[in-house]
Design an enzyme around this catalytic site. Structure first.
Site, PDB file in Angstrom:
ATOM      1  N   ASN A 101       0.874  -1.180   0.000  1.00  0.00           N
ATOM      2  CA  ASN A 101       0.000   0.000   0.000  1.00  0.00           C
ATOM      3  C   ASN A 101       0.908   1.226   0.000  1.00  0.00           C
ATOM      4  O   ASN A 101       1.675   1.408   0.945  1.00  0.00           O
ATOM      5  CB  ASN A 101      -0.888  -0.038   1.253  1.00  0.00           C
ATOM      6  CG  ASN A 101      -1.610   1.265   1.534  1.00  0.00           C
ATOM      7  OD1 ASN A 101      -1.932   1.577   2.667  1.00  0.00           O
ATOM      8  ND2 ASN A 101      -1.879   2.044   0.520  1.00  0.00           N
ATOM      9  N   GLY A 102       0.851   2.000  -1.074  1.00  0.00           N
ATOM     10  CA  GLY A 102       1.686   3.197  -1.147  1.00  0.00           C
ATOM     11  C   GLY A 102       2.244   3.374  -2.544  1.00  0.00           C
ATOM     12  O   GLY A 102       1.748   2.769  -3.501  1.00  0.00           O
ATOM     13  N   GLU A 490     -19.898  12.200  -5.947  1.00  0.00           N
ATOM     14  CA  GLU A 490     -19.012  11.051  -5.699  1.00  0.00           C
ATOM     15  C   GLU A 490     -19.756   9.728  -5.668  1.00  0.00           C
ATOM     16  O   GLU A 490     -19.194   8.707  -6.035  1.00  0.00           O
ATOM     17  CB  GLU A 490     -18.167  11.240  -4.444  1.00  0.00           C
ATOM     18  CG  GLU A 490     -18.908  11.111  -3.148  1.00  0.00           C
ATOM     19  CD  GLU A 490     -18.002  11.260  -1.940  1.00  0.00           C
ATOM     20  OE1 GLU A 490     -16.881  10.766  -1.955  1.00  0.00           O
ATOM     21  OE2 GLU A 490     -18.457  11.879  -0.960  1.00  0.00           O
ATOM     22  N   HIS A 506     -22.754  36.431 -10.809  1.00  0.00           N
ATOM     23  CA  HIS A 506     -21.438  36.767 -11.361  1.00  0.00           C
ATOM     24  C   HIS A 506     -20.946  35.724 -12.362  1.00  0.00           C
ATOM     25  O   HIS A 506     -19.764  35.679 -12.675  1.00  0.00           O
ATOM     26  CB  HIS A 506     -20.423  36.950 -10.227  1.00  0.00           C
ATOM     27  CG  HIS A 506     -20.792  38.048  -9.275  1.00  0.00           C
ATOM     28  ND1 HIS A 506     -20.812  39.368  -9.637  1.00  0.00           N
ATOM     29  CD2 HIS A 506     -21.220  38.000  -7.991  1.00  0.00           C
ATOM     30  CE1 HIS A 506     -21.197  40.104  -8.616  1.00  0.00           C
ATOM     31  NE2 HIS A 506     -21.467  39.296  -7.600  1.00  0.00           N
TER      32      HIS A 506
HETATM   33  C1  F6R Z   1     -15.937  12.453   0.680  1.00  0.00           C
HETATM   34  C2  F6R Z   1     -14.833  11.934   1.453  1.00  0.00           C
HETATM   35  C3  F6R Z   1     -13.477  12.474   1.191  1.00  0.00           C
HETATM   36  C4  F6R Z   1     -12.709  12.624   2.521  1.00  0.00           C
HETATM   37  C5  F6R Z   1     -11.270  13.067   2.244  1.00  0.00           C
HETATM   38  C6  F6R Z   1     -10.504  13.287   3.528  1.00  0.00           C
HETATM   39  O1  F6R Z   1     -17.144  11.890   1.070  1.00  0.00           O
HETATM   40  O2  F6R Z   1     -14.996  11.076   2.283  1.00  0.00           O
HETATM   41  O3  F6R Z   1     -13.530  13.680   0.517  1.00  0.00           O
HETATM   42  O4  F6R Z   1     -13.370  13.554   3.313  1.00  0.00           O
HETATM   43  O5  F6R Z   1     -10.613  12.087   1.490  1.00  0.00           O
HETATM   44  O6  F6R Z   1     -10.484  12.140   4.305  1.00  0.00           O
HETATM   45  P1  F6R Z   1     -10.171  12.189   5.844  1.00  0.00           P
HETATM   46  O7  F6R Z   1     -11.264  12.947   6.503  1.00  0.00           O
HETATM   47  O8  F6R Z   1     -10.129  10.749   6.254  1.00  0.00           O
HETATM   48  O9  F6R Z   1      -8.857  12.872   6.000  1.00  0.00           O
END
Ligand code: F6R
Length: 610
Positions: A101-102, A490, A506
């Site tokens: 993972n990465g 999404e 605007h």
């Molecule tokens: C949208 C959603 C993402 C997360 C974003 C940050 O529904 O879940 O936009 O909000 O990837 O994730 P966190 O909050 O885990 O840092």
């Protein structure tokens, strides 16, 4: 992004690993694969598609039984989505198999070096480079730990790894740098995973790896080393989740379950952070001195958490009189910081593992700034690396679209702003008490919005074929418009965009015609009249308005094709009450379009790549 799991014990490894993968599927679902060590051979099965495709394949064509193995669910970075690029990746001679993972930033250079040594690559992935580099180093060093130390020090980028080693049927290896990894400690069995949710069915005793650590995980022991090969002592922690938190229960999707959990989440935070109508965050978490010493706040966050930050800005500026900037983490972490020690950085994150937000927090700390994290997942990287932490207590959020975590973030920011306002003398005790009474009534009011479920589903039936939807909000509900649009796009793939209602004239007004559904968020508030005017601008051009408004508001209702009446709440609480119908609208639009809202295409819940 990408979930990894490894198991060594006495149970059937294939079933432990596939169940583990299902728990981690939110981290990516482009392909899945498994490697087992059996009769001194590593056998691999991997497939493009979701985990159930892999499971069907394993049922039709079983692998030999084994009690040790590793597995992976992929969110593609290097290389397209196909069986060959799926993990695990064996090394050239098959002595190692690796899941990752990465992202390995220098994989091209390492690949060239290995090609010069006669290695050939089957896939386009950076992970296959790790497997072959490890084999190359092992054949040179003839010592596993030395080979690992050499390999991890040659890799640049982020990597959580689980590795199977053909020569040792009692060993899985875990490695962590900038991607999460946890070891679950069982009885005669141990399990390695990207997220404790995959460990929970087996044990609540866990050890979190830190960056730069290696774990040798065996049936009855686990040893930890740093990247120099020195042994490391680790602390055992106890998970305080219940297994049902990570189950759908009677709900068809996690997203719906999590939307419905919101009243409970709000009540939990009231229990934790409010005593006798007083917010006690500053008091109980020793944050009072910190906040009183700061003259400026920078909030850094991504996606939905960024939207919570925008609501937080409004509340902290309005009530506590402290200037707040809100930055996307991905921008903030590369910015020159023009600050002084009186600036507090607040990192907001559900997962606590978002790479951009981790970078932002490290950037701030490098510049000598203190960081307060507002995080949902305990023991996450952001929680551990920040100077101060406020937990949002929303429980495990599995659906890719953040819902209950957002509401909890907004609630915690509201409590923080009100307590700070009171401490600074901007809100009297009576004013604070009055506001807190409204806050305590909120869970029941959110229940009333949830009771509108069927009505909102009906509205979704009218809009789900649209190609575009616009969301308008003003003041404290401008972020609600952004968040409503993000939720819809999404999970349903309908193009949706949120605007500040006053900005319509605007430019964006040019988009309005009689095909465009326009969601107007206009509960009773100080900007109500102005938003009514913006709504007139839309209806005058034939736009179809879906309004989210306060019960009894017939003026807005008359302008609207569809209305969702939400209970009356004071302005400071409107972002919480108005987002709930928009979450349901997005959910039903996704279901009507045949999209699984828990696993929308191209996305993953925990975004651990940059
Ligand atoms: C949208 C959603 C993402 C997360 C974003 C940050 O529904 O879940 O936009 O909000 O990837 O994730 P966190 O909050 O885990 O840092």
């Amino acid at each position: 992004m990408c979930g990894i799991v490894g198991y060594v014990g006495r149970k059937d490894a294939e079933s432990v690993l596939t169940v583990g993968l299902q728990k981690l599927e939110y981290r990516g679902y482009d392909s899945a694969g498994i490697a087992l060590l059996t009769n001194s051979e590593i056998v691999v099965r991997k497939k493009a598609g979701k985990i159930h495709d892999l499971i069907n394949d394993l049922e039709n064509n079983p692998l030999p039984k084994s009690d040790i193995g590793i597995a992976h669910t992929r969110w593609a970075t290097h290389g397209g989505v196909c069986d060959t690029n799926a993990h695990p990746h064996p090394s050239r001679s098959g002595i190692f198999a690796v899941v990752h993972n990465g992202i390995i930033d220098n994989y091209a250079v390492l690949k060239e070096k290995l090609e010069r040594e006669g290695y050939h690559f089957q896939s386009e992935t950076d992970t296959e480079v790790i497997a072959n580099l490890l084999e190359y180093n092992y054949l040179k060093e003839k010592d596993l730990l030395k080979a690992l130390v050499r390999t991890v020090n040659e890799l640049k980028g982020s990597f959580a790894l689980a590795i199977l080693f053909k020569e040792d049927p009692d060993l899985i290896i875990g490695v962590r740098k900038d991607s999460p990894l946890v070891v679950g400690l069982g009885e005669g069995e141990n399990i390695l995973a990207s997220d404790p949710v995959a460990v929970l069915p087996h044990t609540k005793r866990v050890v979190y790896l830190n960056d730069g650590e290696i774990a040798f995980v065996r049936r009855s022991s686990v040893e930890f080393y740093d990247f120099n090969g020195n042994p490391v002592e680790k602390e055992v922690k106890i998970l305080n989740y219940d297994e049902e938190d990570a189950e759908k229960g009677p709900y068809p999707h996690f997203m719906l379950k999590e939307i419905y959990e919101q009243p409970k989440v709000l009540s939990t935070n009231l229990e934790r952070y409010v005593r006798s109508l007083r917010p006690v965050l500053l008091r109980d978490l020793n944050l009072r001195k910190l906040l009183l010493n700061k003259s400026r706040i920078i909030i850094e966050a991504a996606g939905t958490s960024y939207h919570a930050g925008l609501v937080g800005k409004y509340l902290l500026e309005t009530y506590a009189g402290i200037p707040v900037e809100v930055e996307y983490s991905s921008e903030f972490s590369h910015k020159k910081l023009v600050t002084d020690s009186r600036t507090l950085v607040v990192a907001i994150s559900q997962s606590g593992e978002t790479a951009d937000t981790i970078d932002g927090l490290r950037h701030a700390k490098k510049h000598g700034l203190e960081v307060l994290a507002i995080v949902n997942r305990p023991e996450s990287t952001i929680a551990r690396e920040s100077d101060y932490v406020i937990y949002t207590n929303a429980g495990i959020e599995v659906g890719v679209a953040s819902t209950k975590a957002y509401v909890a973030q907004v609630q915690v920011l509201t409590l923080l702003a009100l307590e700070l306002a009171n401490v600074k003398g901007f809100l009297t005790e009576e004013e604070l008490e009055g506001m807190m009474r409204h806050m305590e009534a909120l869970p029941e009011k959110v229940e009333r919005v949830l009771a509108l479920d069927a009505h909102i589903e009906h509205i979704a039936e009218r809009i789900y074929r649209s190609t575009n939807v616009m969301f308008l909000g003003r003041g404290i509900n401008y972020p609600t418009a952004l968040e409503g649009a993000l939720k819809l796009k999404e999970v349903s793939y309908i193009h949706a965009i949120g605007y500040a209602a006053g900005e319509m004239k605007h430019g964006p007004l040019a988009l309005v015609d009689n095909n465009l559904p326009v969601v107007v968020i206009n509960p009773r508030s100080s900007v109500y009249e102005l938003t009514v005017s913006s709504t007139h601008e839309v209806t005058a051009r034939g736009g179809r308005v879906i309004s989210i408004i306060t019960e009894g508001d017939m003026r807005m209702a008359e302008l609207s094709t569809f209305t969702v009446f939400v209970p009356d709440v004071p302005e400071f609480l409107t972002p919480i009450i108005t987002i709930v119908p928009l979450q349901l609208l997005a959910y039903y639009a996704a279901v009507l379009r045949g999209v699984d809202p828990d696993k929308p295409r191209n996305l993953a819940k925990s975004v651990t790549v940059r």
